[in-house]
Design a protein around this motif. Structure first.
Motif, PDB file in Angstrom:
ATOM      1  N   ASP A 314       0.739  -1.172   0.041  1.00  0.00           N
ATOM      2  CA  ASP A 314       0.057  -0.071  -0.034  1.00  0.00           C
ATOM      3  C   ASP A 314       0.896   1.298  -0.090  1.00  0.00           C
ATOM      4  O   ASP A 314       0.195   2.346   0.103  1.00  0.00           O
ATOM      5  N   LEU A 315       2.176   1.175  -0.166  1.00  0.00           N
ATOM      6  CA  LEU A 315       3.030   2.382  -0.271  1.00  0.00           C
ATOM      7  C   LEU A 315       2.658   3.290  -1.546  1.00  0.00           C
ATOM      8  O   LEU A 315       2.506   2.891  -2.376  1.00  0.00           O
ATOM      9  N   VAL A 316       2.578   4.619  -1.122  1.00  0.00           N
ATOM     10  CA  VAL A 316       2.416   5.690  -2.013  1.00  0.00           C
ATOM     11  C   VAL A 316       3.331   6.834  -1.560  1.00  0.00           C
ATOM     12  O   VAL A 316       3.013   7.244  -0.287  1.00  0.00           O
ATOM     13  N   LEU A 317       4.251   6.744  -2.251  1.00  0.00           N
ATOM     14  CA  LEU A 317       5.537   7.676  -1.941  1.00  0.00           C
ATOM     15  C   LEU A 317       5.381   9.224  -2.389  1.00  0.00           C
ATOM     16  O   LEU A 317       6.134   9.996  -2.087  1.00  0.00           O
ATOM     17  N   THR A 318       4.365   9.372  -3.316  1.00  0.00           N
ATOM     18  CA  THR A 318       4.396  10.845  -4.121  1.00  0.00           C
ATOM     19  C   THR A 318       3.089  11.446  -3.651  1.00  0.00           C
ATOM     20  O   THR A 318       2.278  10.930  -3.509  1.00  0.00           O
ATOM     21  N   SER A 319       3.025  12.723  -3.683  1.00  0.00           N
ATOM     22  CA  SER A 319       1.700  13.431  -3.749  1.00  0.00           C
ATOM     23  C   SER A 319       1.223  13.446  -4.983  1.00  0.00           C
ATOM     24  O   SER A 319       1.545  13.169  -5.890  1.00  0.00           O
ATOM     25  N   GLN A 320      -0.065  14.212  -4.921  1.00  0.00           N
ATOM     26  CA  GLN A 320      -0.824  14.185  -6.362  1.00  0.00           C
ATOM     27  C   GLN A 320      -0.220  14.937  -7.141  1.00  0.00           C
ATOM     28  O   GLN A 320      -0.052  14.608  -8.707  1.00  0.00           O
ATOM     29  N   GLN A 321       0.356  16.019  -6.811  1.00  0.00           N
ATOM     30  CA  GLN A 321       1.100  17.032  -7.489  1.00  0.00           C
ATOM     31  C   GLN A 321       2.308  16.281  -8.155  1.00  0.00           C
ATOM     32  O   GLN A 321       2.686  16.334  -9.728  1.00  0.00           O
ATOM     33  N   GLU A 322       3.275  15.550  -7.432  1.00  0.00           N
ATOM     34  CA  GLU A 322       4.191  14.834  -7.848  1.00  0.00           C
ATOM     35  C   GLU A 322       4.109  13.685  -8.959  1.00  0.00           C
ATOM     36  O   GLU A 322       4.715  13.446  -9.776  1.00  0.00           O
ATOM     37  N   ALA A 323       3.121  12.922  -8.519  1.00  0.00           N
ATOM     38  CA  ALA A 323       2.532  12.036  -9.514  1.00  0.00           C
ATOM     39  C   ALA A 323       2.078  12.634 -10.964  1.00  0.00           C
ATOM     40  O   ALA A 323       2.466  12.098 -11.880  1.00  0.00           O
ATOM     41  N   ARG A 324       1.347  13.851 -10.966  1.00  0.00           N
ATOM     42  CA  ARG A 324       1.193  14.479 -12.143  1.00  0.00           C
ATOM     43  C   ARG A 324       2.527  14.827 -12.775  1.00  0.00           C
ATOM     44  O   ARG A 324       2.422  14.762 -14.249  1.00  0.00           O
ATOM     45  N   GLN A 325       3.488  15.311 -12.320  1.00  0.00           N
ATOM     46  CA  GLN A 325       4.772  15.840 -13.097  1.00  0.00           C
ATOM     47  C   GLN A 325       5.455  14.598 -13.371  1.00  0.00           C
ATOM     48  O   GLN A 325       5.924  14.638 -14.479  1.00  0.00           O
ATOM     49  N   LEU A 326       5.423  13.390 -12.643  1.00  0.00           N
ATOM     50  CA  LEU A 326       6.064  12.256 -13.164  1.00  0.00           C
ATOM     51  C   LEU A 326       5.246  11.672 -14.343  1.00  0.00           C
ATOM     52  O   LEU A 326       5.768  11.293 -15.263  1.00  0.00           O
ATOM     53  N   VAL A 378      16.743  12.886 -10.569  1.00  0.00           N
ATOM     54  CA  VAL A 378      17.154  14.186 -10.617  1.00  0.00           C
ATOM     55  C   VAL A 378      16.257  15.315  -9.968  1.00  0.00           C
ATOM     56  O   VAL A 378      16.643  15.905  -9.216  1.00  0.00           O
ATOM     57  N   ALA A 379      15.015  15.137 -10.575  1.00  0.00           N
ATOM     58  CA  ALA A 379      14.014  16.231 -10.198  1.00  0.00           C
ATOM     59  C   ALA A 379      13.638  16.355  -8.723  1.00  0.00           C
ATOM     60  O   ALA A 379      12.681  17.155  -8.255  1.00  0.00           O
ATOM     61  N   GLY A 380      13.770  15.192  -8.344  1.00  0.00           N
ATOM     62  CA  GLY A 380      13.598  15.070  -6.765  1.00  0.00           C
ATOM     63  C   GLY A 380      11.921  14.455  -6.818  1.00  0.00           C
ATOM     64  O   GLY A 380      11.460  14.465  -5.424  1.00  0.00           O
ATOM     65  N   LEU A 381      11.460  13.941  -7.746  1.00  0.00           N
ATOM     66  CA  LEU A 381      10.118  13.516  -7.677  1.00  0.00           C
ATOM     67  C   LEU A 381       9.951  11.868  -7.304  1.00  0.00           C
ATOM     68  O   LEU A 381       9.188  11.500  -6.590  1.00  0.00           O
ATOM     69  N   LEU A 382      10.938  11.128  -8.003  1.00  0.00           N
ATOM     70  CA  LEU A 382      11.099   9.794  -7.506  1.00  0.00           C
ATOM     71  C   LEU A 382      11.634   9.628  -6.238  1.00  0.00           C
ATOM     72  O   LEU A 382      12.541  10.246  -5.758  1.00  0.00           O
ATOM     73  N   LYS A 383      11.165   8.389  -5.418  1.00  0.00           N
ATOM     74  CA  LYS A 383      11.457   8.444  -3.972  1.00  0.00           C
ATOM     75  C   LYS A 383      12.259   6.977  -3.848  1.00  0.00           C
ATOM     76  O   LYS A 383      13.493   7.353  -2.973  1.00  0.00           O
ATOM     77  N   VAL A 384      12.134   6.219  -4.570  1.00  0.00           N
ATOM     78  CA  VAL A 384      12.785   4.867  -4.532  1.00  0.00           C
ATOM     79  C   VAL A 384      13.489   4.333  -5.711  1.00  0.00           C
ATOM     80  O   VAL A 384      12.506   4.224  -6.437  1.00  0.00           O
ATOM     81  N   VAL A 385      14.856   4.280  -5.956  1.00  0.00           N
ATOM     82  CA  VAL A 385      15.146   3.726  -7.288  1.00  0.00           C
ATOM     83  C   VAL A 385      15.990   2.413  -6.627  1.00  0.00           C
ATOM     84  O   VAL A 385      16.684   2.586  -6.034  1.00  0.00           O
ATOM     85  N   VAL A 386      15.442   1.399  -7.195  1.00  0.00           N
ATOM     86  CA  VAL A 386      16.436   0.214  -6.823  1.00  0.00           C
ATOM     87  C   VAL A 386      16.920  -0.435  -7.822  1.00  0.00           C
ATOM     88  O   VAL A 386      16.693  -0.371  -9.308  1.00  0.00           O
ATOM     89  N   ALA A 387      18.468  -0.320  -7.753  1.00  0.00           N
ATOM     90  CA  ALA A 387      19.189  -0.462  -8.882  1.00  0.00           C
ATOM     91  C   ALA A 387      20.643  -1.467  -8.549  1.00  0.00           C
ATOM     92  O   ALA A 387      20.647  -1.843  -7.733  1.00  0.00           O
ATOM     93  N   THR A 388      21.022  -1.894  -9.807  1.00  0.00           N
ATOM     94  CA  THR A 388      22.084  -2.531  -9.868  1.00  0.00           C
ATOM     95  C   THR A 388      23.540  -1.728  -9.462  1.00  0.00           C
ATOM     96  O   THR A 388      23.214  -0.411  -9.550  1.00  0.00           O
ATOM     97  N   GLU A 389      24.499  -2.308  -9.033  1.00  0.00           N
ATOM     98  CA  GLU A 389      25.752  -1.474  -8.847  1.00  0.00           C
ATOM     99  C   GLU A 389      26.270  -0.712 -10.015  1.00  0.00           C
ATOM    100  O   GLU A 389      27.047   0.221  -9.584  1.00  0.00           O
ATOM    101  N   THR A 390      26.133  -1.066 -11.157  1.00  0.00           N
ATOM    102  CA  THR A 390      26.414  -0.161 -12.347  1.00  0.00           C
ATOM    103  C   THR A 390      26.085   1.329 -12.292  1.00  0.00           C
ATOM    104  O   THR A 390      26.613   2.196 -12.967  1.00  0.00           O
ATOM    105  N   LEU A 391      24.790   1.463 -11.605  1.00  0.00           N
ATOM    106  CA  LEU A 391      24.406   2.945 -11.299  1.00  0.00           C
ATOM    107  C   LEU A 391      25.593   3.708 -10.517  1.00  0.00           C
ATOM    108  O   LEU A 391      25.811   4.903 -10.716  1.00  0.00           O
ATOM    109  N   ALA A 392      26.222   3.141  -9.670  1.00  0.00           N
ATOM    110  CA  ALA A 392      27.429   3.662  -8.894  1.00  0.00           C
ATOM    111  C   ALA A 392      28.578   4.206  -9.882  1.00  0.00           C
ATOM    112  O   ALA A 392      29.262   5.174  -9.306  1.00  0.00           O
ATOM    113  N   LEU A 393      28.434   3.749 -11.016  1.00  0.00           N
ATOM    114  CA  LEU A 393      29.504   4.261 -12.064  1.00  0.00           C
ATOM    115  C   LEU A 393      29.052   5.011 -13.095  1.00  0.00           C
ATOM    116  O   LEU A 393      29.846   5.227 -14.016  1.00  0.00           O
ATOM    117  N   GLY A 394      27.800   5.349 -13.100  1.00  0.00           N
ATOM    118  CA  GLY A 394      27.066   5.967 -13.969  1.00  0.00           C
ATOM    119  C   GLY A 394      26.990   7.470 -14.019  1.00  0.00           C
ATOM    120  O   GLY A 394      27.781   7.947 -13.336  1.00  0.00           O
TER     121      GLY A 394
END
Length: 916
Positions: A314-326, A378-394
């Motif tokens: 039941d997790l919802v991490l964004t407000s309605q305004q953030e969801a519209r921007q996304l 980067v815009a601060g709208l996403l709250k959780v990104v699940v990533a592999t370690e390649t992101l650390a070098l990207g």
């Protein structure tokens, strides 16, 4: 400070750190710089100042990055700063304003420009090498060294590196090969990092808040309580025999992991109940205001599963305004996708999670999906990104918090603990400069975890930079073509790889001097009044060596040694049969090792008179070894006269250089000869004056120690001498292969027309590709067929790829692939003879998909069990190789088909949001 630097600083919206000012001042002084600083510390500011210097001086600045995504990002950043007219972009497949004073490019593009002596280099003043620590990367690393060594001496280098523990060593090498390169190191994180451990629903500080150098006693207590409920003998993983195994395939166990989880799967208190779920971790972070977060999961499927798990809660991490921007971001990027493509990539599932502030980021995603995720984060709208370690070098995607679900990952061979350097790299994303006052790193508790080991990992900053430089065929023809063989060899001797080797040898020299001092002391202690004890000790040593040789000779007759030698032979090996009616040279057709478990192999061989026989145990009554090799055709049939005749011709050519083999009957003679030598030496020893010395055995102990140390020192020096010329020796071996195949002429001093063609092919299997072109392997293929065959050169199956059988799409591509494999095998024999490590083999795993896509099939048709991101990347690799061949000076018909391949495959999702 200079006027240019004053203007640069005045135009920034933040104050520079001391290390940034120092590096910029070094550039003002006309020096090059190596800047090593933590992720997010702002070291790119120094690279940007180099672009200001270029504009102020009228010279050019090339800003290089390791991947196209970073080049695209930096191009937009610099264009926004300096204007569109002042900045260009070159990424191999994209060219924008290439004659601008500032050009952003991948490092490979600059390497190619250097080899071509591009006119664009004439007015080059600065080269920024962003992410220069990629120099340690096995695949990309050599390109950095080629660029550093190949640039004109007047060009100033600006190296931007993550924090490495040997920055001074790297800087010293740069200073040696470039001249006046200064090292600027900052180990201070711009945003301080707090370390946590997530246990069930709680976050604990890793270190004691009152004593920051000590582990939090609450975590120690949790580990102790957990261990109390486990049987002592259950702490070690067990094999089928029930005996504990010392080495397990899940790391050391200090950080938990799969093996430790198996230990804790019972109903007792503690254990698995301490391990937090993903939903618990995200709830805890949300409640503590620690989002946005990057959650590192070391597998693509794990990332996707984590997003699904969070979406099903039941997790919802964004407000309605953030969801519209996304939603607007999704619509803008995704408008070019067809309905079929959306279904193929699970678009609705992605959008549903994305609007709730949750997404995955890994190499298996479509580039357009990754672009959406990156923009939203980067815009601060996403709250959780699940990533592999390649992101650390990207690309630059900092977060307030970084979560590591496990501290054990699969490294391609086994599950191993992550290193301190990897931990530093991953947690370097935590803390957004100018936004957060504190960054947070969270490690999730695993059953069997030792918090003191986690603290040791988090507090160490060892991240050494080691060269991955190795010469290649393409590099060899380019270097010989641009400067000649002798200068090329000299250049390679100045590589960072050779520099590090020489450094290690310097330490060996010191140790050898210490060893020599010990040897001299033992020799003095062995001094004898009766005579020269060193001479006497050498006689004893010679006797001992001959006795060992005699024992080895007799031991070699044992059946186990014969069987062991037979297990090491391969088809095509030329061996000497020791005895029997077939004694002499033979070529192995089938080693006879399959289907004979527990029995000694009986090889099928061909003799010089073209007889094909199965050798018996009586024929091979002594160990055998490969003396040479020939190619046995793939479909060789012993009953086919033509097959035997063709193999016999190749066998004859090898026999001309082998001479007469030493066979079994000589063994007895050799043994008798050794007996005589030992008897003679014993007589000389007994006649020596020192033999009657009353302190003989005491002297002998000191003399033996001296000789033992001397032998060890000689072996060390021999290894050191071999390593001292390792890069140049490898280059010479490569040059000999190229000379034998006609890519180098005039005794290897010039590049032939074939070599010119090879100089434009940068595939890992560059020589195989060039030789296939010369032999017409690709001639007559249509566009889809050529795409399929080229895919086998660039494709490399991932360890997790499903193991079902693949095949070539049609008869023409199958025939071409068969010829290509023959070329690969012949080159492999040459490489073996010249002691060159063979690169990977051909891989047909992408051939069917490549053929179908080039023929116009839709995305849903070609994906099968492949991820969309993998598909796009593999298509681009095929297009890249086809483009290289088209521009390599090949015949017009082949060049035309290669251009057709590029045109047919660069469509739809392949061309959206292009990246590396």
């Amino acid at each position: 400070m200079s006027e240019t630097l004053d203007r640069f600083i005045a135009g920034l919206s933040f104050d520079l750190d001391e290390y940034q000012v120092k590096a910029c001042q070094d550039l003002d002084d006309g020096a090059g710089v190596l800047v090593a600083a933590p992720t997010g510390a702002g070291k790119t500011v120094v690279g940007e100042y180099a672009t200001d210097l270029a504009l102020a001086s009228g010279l050019k600045c090339f800003y290089t990055t390791p991947i196209k995504a970073l080049s695209n990002q930096k191009f937009h950043d610099l264009a926004a700063r300096h204007g569109d007219d002042a900045v260009g972009l070159l990424t191999g497949d994209v060219t924008i304003n290439s004659q601008a004073p500032i050009v952003v490019m991948t490092t490979e593009v600059l390497r190619n420009m250097i080899y071509r002596n591009s006119r664009s280099l004439d007015t080059l003043g600065w080269v920024v090498l962003d992410e220069v620590h990629y120099l340690a990367d096995r695949f990309r690393g050599p390109v950095w060294e080629e660029v550093i060594l190949g640039l004109d001496s007047r060009v100033k280098i600006v190296g931007l590196s993550a924090t490495v523990s040997n920055a001074e060593e790297f800087g010293e090498w740069l200073d040696e090969v470039r001249g006046d390169v200064r090292v600027v190191v900052s180990e201070r994180r711009p945003v301080p990092l707090t370390q946590h451990v997530a246990v069930a629903r709680h976050l604990y500080d890793l270190f004691d808040p009152r004593r920051p150098t000590e582990v939090n006693p609450e975590l120690v207590s949790i580990a102790r309580d957990e261990a109390r409920f486990q049987r002592d003998d259950s702490r070690r993983p067990r094999g089928r025999s029930g005996k504990g195994k010392r080495h397990v395939s899940y790391g050391t166990g200090r950080f938990g992991g799969a093996a430790a989880q198996r230990r804790g799967r019972d109903s007792r208190p503690g254990g698995p109940r301490n391990q937090p779920s993903r939903i618990q971790v995200v709830r805890s972070l949300h409640k503590a205001n620690l989002l946005p977060a990057i959650v590192f999961v070391f597998s693509r499927s794990g990332c996707d599963a984590a997003v699904s798990q969070l979406l099903n809660s039941d997790l919802v991490l964004t407000s309605q305004q953030e969801a519209r921007q996304l939603r607007r971001i999704v619509q803008r990027h995704g408008e070019g996708l067809t309905d079929e493509e959306r279904r193929a990539v699970g678009w609705n599932h992605f959008v549903a999670a994305f609007e709730r502030g949750i997404a995955a980021h890994h190499a298996g995603l479509l580039p357009v999906v990754k672009a959406i995720v990156e923009e939203g984060f980067v815009a601060g709208l996403l709250k959780v990104v699940v990533a592999t370690e390649t992101l650390a070098l990207g690309i630059n995607m900092p977060a307030r918090t970084v979560v590591l679900e496990k501290l054990v990952k699969y490294n391609g061979q086994t599950h191993a603990d992550i290193t301190p350097g990897e931990y530093t790299q991953l947690t370097g994303r935590a803390g957004r400069r100018g936004i957060d006052t504190q960054g947070h790193a969270v490690v999730c508790w695993q059953p069997g975890m030792d918090p003191r080991a986690v603290a040791g990992l988090a507090s160490r900053r060892t991240y050494p930079l080691n060269s991955a430089f190795v010469p290649t065929y393409n590099m060899a023809v380019n270097l010989v073509g641009s400067m000649g063989r002798d200068k090329a060899r000299d250049l390679l001797e100045h590589s960072f790889a050779q520099f590090q080797t020489d450094r290690r040898l310097g330490g060996s020299a010191v140790r050898n001097r210490q060893t020599q001092a010990e040897i001299d002391a033992y020799i003095r202690a062995a001094h004898c009044e009766q005579g020269n004890f060193t001479e006497y000790a050498r006689l004893r040593e010679q006797i001992r060596e001959l006795e060992h040789q005699q024992a080895r000779l007799r031991k070699a007759d044992r059946p186990s040694h014969v069987a062991d030698s037979l297990s090491r032979i391969d088809p095509g090996d030329v061996i000497a049969v020791p005895s029997g009616p077939h004694a002499g040279w033979v070529v192995v057709i089938d080693p006879g090792t399959h289907g004979h478990r527990g029995q000694r192999p009986r090889p099928l061989v061909m003799t010089p008179d073209r007889a094909v026989v199965r050798l018996s145990h009586h024929d091979i009554d002594a160990p055998v070894a490969r003396a040479a090799g020939v190619k046995v055709p793939r479909h060789f049939h012993p009953g086919n006269l033509a097959d035997r005749r063709n193999l016999g011709k190749a066998f004859d050519r090898v026999l001309d250089g082998l001479g007469k083999p030493i066979v079994q009957r000589h063994r007895v003679d050799a043994d008798a000869e050794l007996v005589g030598q030992i008897a003679e030496l014993r007589a000389r020893m007994k006649a020596h004056p020192c033999h009657s010395c009353p302190d003989r055995e005491s002297h002998a102990r000191f003399a033996e120690r001296a000789m033992r140390l001397s032998r060890r020192s000689e072996r060390t020096l021999a290894k050191a001498r071999a390593k001292a010329t390792s890069i140049a020796t490898q280059f010479e071996r490569i040059a000999l292969v190229l000379e034998a195949l006609g890519y180098l002429g005039e005794g290897g001093q010039s590049v032939t027309a074939a070599g010119q063609m090879l100089s434009g092919i940068y595939s890992e299997l560059d020589l195989v590709t060039a030789e296939a072109i010369r032999r017409g392997v690709f001639d007559g293929l249509d566009c889809p067929q050529l795409a399929a065959v080229l895919s086998t050169i660039v494709h490399e199956s991932r360890p997790g790829d499903r193991g079902h059988l693949h095949r070539m799409p049609d008869a023409a591509s199958e025939a071409a692939e068969s010829q290509l494999r023959a070329v690969r095998a012949e080159i492999g024999l040459l490489e073996r003879d010249h002691r060159i490590d063979r690169p990977r083999d051909l891989d047909i795993g992408f051939a069917e998909a490549s053929y179908a896509w080039a023929a116009g099939a839709g995305l849903q048709t070609v994906l099968d069990d492949m991820s969309a991101g993998d598909f796009v990347r593999r298509v681009r690799q095929v297009c890249d190789l086809a483009g290289q061949i088209a521009h390599a000076g090949v015949g017009e018909a082949l060049a035309h088909t290669c251009r057709q391949v590029v045109g047919a495959m660069q469509r739809g999702v392949v061309t959206m949001d292009r990246e590396d």
